[in-house]
Design a protein around this motif. Structure first.
Motif, PDB file in Angstrom:
ATOM      1  N   PRO A 163       0.828  -1.215   0.000  1.00  0.00           N
ATOM      2  CA  PRO A 163       0.000   0.000   0.000  1.00  0.00           C
ATOM      3  C   PRO A 163       0.864   1.267   0.000  1.00  0.00           C
ATOM      4  O   PRO A 163       1.878   1.343   0.695  1.00  0.00           O
ATOM      5  CB  PRO A 163      -0.801  -0.132   1.300  1.00  0.00           C
ATOM      6  CG  PRO A 163      -0.888  -1.603   1.535  1.00  0.00           C
ATOM      7  CD  PRO A 163       0.437  -2.148   1.076  1.00  0.00           C
ATOM      8  N   LEU A 164       0.439   2.223  -0.802  1.00  0.00           N
ATOM      9  CA  LEU A 164       1.210   3.461  -0.974  1.00  0.00           C
ATOM     10  C   LEU A 164       0.507   4.615  -0.267  1.00  0.00           C
ATOM     11  O   LEU A 164      -0.602   4.996  -0.657  1.00  0.00           O
ATOM     12  CB  LEU A 164       1.350   3.757  -2.472  1.00  0.00           C
ATOM     13  CG  LEU A 164       2.276   4.892  -2.881  1.00  0.00           C
ATOM     14  CD1 LEU A 164       3.716   4.585  -2.500  1.00  0.00           C
ATOM     15  CD2 LEU A 164       2.163   5.129  -4.387  1.00  0.00           C
ATOM     16  N   PRO A 165       1.142   5.163   0.778  1.00  0.00           N
ATOM     17  CA  PRO A 165       0.499   6.257   1.508  1.00  0.00           C
ATOM     18  C   PRO A 165       0.472   7.545   0.694  1.00  0.00           C
ATOM     19  O   PRO A 165       1.265   7.728  -0.226  1.00  0.00           O
ATOM     20  CB  PRO A 165       1.376   6.422   2.754  1.00  0.00           C
ATOM     21  CG  PRO A 165       2.687   5.802   2.420  1.00  0.00           C
ATOM     22  CD  PRO A 165       2.430   4.763   1.367  1.00  0.00           C
ATOM     23  N   HIS A 166      -0.457   8.420   1.040  1.00  0.00           N
ATOM     24  CA  HIS A 166      -0.501   9.755   0.434  1.00  0.00           C
ATOM     25  C   HIS A 166       0.803  10.477   0.747  1.00  0.00           C
ATOM     26  O   HIS A 166       1.390  10.266   1.807  1.00  0.00           O
ATOM     27  CB  HIS A 166      -1.692  10.533   1.012  1.00  0.00           C
ATOM     28  CG  HIS A 166      -1.988  11.793   0.266  1.00  0.00           C
ATOM     29  ND1 HIS A 166      -1.493  13.017   0.663  1.00  0.00           N
ATOM     30  CD2 HIS A 166      -2.720  12.025  -0.863  1.00  0.00           C
ATOM     31  CE1 HIS A 166      -1.917  13.947  -0.184  1.00  0.00           C
ATOM     32  NE2 HIS A 166      -2.660  13.368  -1.115  1.00  0.00           N
ATOM     33  N   TRP A 167       1.255  11.344  -0.166  1.00  0.00           N
ATOM     34  CA  TRP A 167       2.562  11.970   0.007  1.00  0.00           C
ATOM     35  C   TRP A 167       2.641  12.886   1.221  1.00  0.00           C
ATOM     36  O   TRP A 167       3.722  13.247   1.668  1.00  0.00           O
ATOM     37  CB  TRP A 167       3.002  12.709  -1.255  1.00  0.00           C
ATOM     38  CG  TRP A 167       2.135  13.879  -1.638  1.00  0.00           C
ATOM     39  CD1 TRP A 167       2.221  15.163  -1.171  1.00  0.00           C
ATOM     40  CD2 TRP A 167       1.042  13.869  -2.565  1.00  0.00           C
ATOM     41  NE1 TRP A 167       1.249  15.940  -1.746  1.00  0.00           N
ATOM     42  CE2 TRP A 167       0.506  15.181  -2.608  1.00  0.00           C
ATOM     43  CE3 TRP A 167       0.455  12.894  -3.365  1.00  0.00           C
ATOM     44  CZ2 TRP A 167      -0.569  15.524  -3.412  1.00  0.00           C
ATOM     45  CZ3 TRP A 167      -0.614  13.236  -4.163  1.00  0.00           C
ATOM     46  CH2 TRP A 167      -1.120  14.540  -4.189  1.00  0.00           C
ATOM     47  N   THR A 168       1.484  13.299   1.768  1.00  0.00           N
ATOM     48  CA  THR A 168       1.514  14.156   2.952  1.00  0.00           C
ATOM     49  C   THR A 168       1.588  13.347   4.258  1.00  0.00           C
ATOM     50  O   THR A 168       1.741  13.934   5.330  1.00  0.00           O
ATOM     51  CB  THR A 168       0.258  15.045   3.012  1.00  0.00           C
ATOM     52  OG1 THR A 168      -0.899  14.191   3.027  1.00  0.00           O
ATOM     53  CG2 THR A 168       0.191  15.979   1.812  1.00  0.00           C
ATOM     54  N   MET A 169       1.491  12.031   4.163  1.00  0.00           N
ATOM     55  CA  MET A 169       1.567  11.184   5.352  1.00  0.00           C
ATOM     56  C   MET A 169       2.984  11.253   5.930  1.00  0.00           C
ATOM     57  O   MET A 169       3.958  11.138   5.192  1.00  0.00           O
ATOM     58  CB  MET A 169       1.232   9.736   4.956  1.00  0.00           C
ATOM     59  CG  MET A 169       1.292   8.714   6.063  1.00  0.00           C
ATOM     60  SD  MET A 169      -0.067   8.750   7.247  1.00  0.00           S
ATOM     61  CE  MET A 169      -1.453   8.137   6.295  1.00  0.00           C
ATOM     62  N   PRO A 170       3.113  11.476   7.244  1.00  0.00           N
ATOM     63  CA  PRO A 170       4.461  11.545   7.838  1.00  0.00           C
ATOM     64  C   PRO A 170       5.241  10.259   7.589  1.00  0.00           C
ATOM     65  O   PRO A 170       4.665   9.163   7.565  1.00  0.00           O
ATOM     66  CB  PRO A 170       4.181  11.722   9.338  1.00  0.00           C
ATOM     67  CG  PRO A 170       2.768  12.209   9.432  1.00  0.00           C
ATOM     68  CD  PRO A 170       2.048  11.671   8.240  1.00  0.00           C
TER      69      PRO A 170
END
Length: 199
Positions: free
Chosen positions: A144-151
């Protein structure tokens, strides 16, 4: 002269020691890649092994930590080239292009970890360099690929709970959409490495 090369990209323990490996779409990636390796060897194709390294980072890709090695069950045969890279694609920081030229390679088959990152990037660069590219999505793996704003230090639970996180299925679909007809031909594992018929 060899016309085709199988690229085995980053199928390494570095990924398996990360928490998100529990959510990988193809936990049997080593078996899938091995099918391609056996087929390539049977065809007399070149098999090129690639490992990703990030020296001095102290992380899973730092060779000092011992995880920059192939997942158990995968092993280069004698004479098969092994390259280590520090870029996302397998060309920029290695002599891969020179190696392919020496072997008369015109087509590359892409497999490995991760579908949308090192595999897709290698496919795009290979296409731009003039190679015919076959992308065997079923012999790639991703998480799973987190959103780019996720720490960066977000927990796996946080990543999975975020509705913006892309699932491996969505990532695969997007990769196939952008590669097909432009950078690569998408082929199945059965097409590239037909299952051996039981006698």
């Amino acid at each position: 002269m060899t016309q085709t090369a199988l690229l085995v990209i980053d199928v390494q323990e570095s990924f398996r020691v990360r928490p998100n490996w529990s959510e990988v779409n193809h936990p049997d990636i080593a078996d899938r890649v091995n099918r391609l390796v056996r087929a390539a060897r049977a065809n007399g194709d070149l098999v090129v092994w690639v490992l990703h390294t990030e020296p001095g980072t102290g992380g899973a890709f730092d060779p000092a930590n011992g995880h920059v090695r192939f997942i158990d069950g995968l092993e280069p045969a004698e004479g098969e080239p092994l390259l280590t890279k520090t870029s996302h694609n397998a060309f920029t920081t290695t002599n891969l292009q020179q190696l392919l030229t020496q072997h008369g390679v015109r087509e590359v088959v892409v497999s490995g970890i991760r579908t949308e990152q090192c595999c897709e990037t290698t496919a795009r660069v290979a296409s731009d360099l003039g190679y015919d590219v076959t992308f065997v999505t079923e012999a790639t793996a991703t998480t799973p690929l987190p959103h780019w704003t996720m720490p960066a230090d977000a927990t796996l639970a946080d990543v999975l709970a975020d509705p913006r996180t892309l699932s491996p299925e969505t990532i695969v679909e997007r990769t196939e959409y952008v590669l097909a007809g432009r950078f690569a031909t998408i082929r199945t594992l059965d097409e590239v490495a037909p299952p051996v018929l039981a006698s």
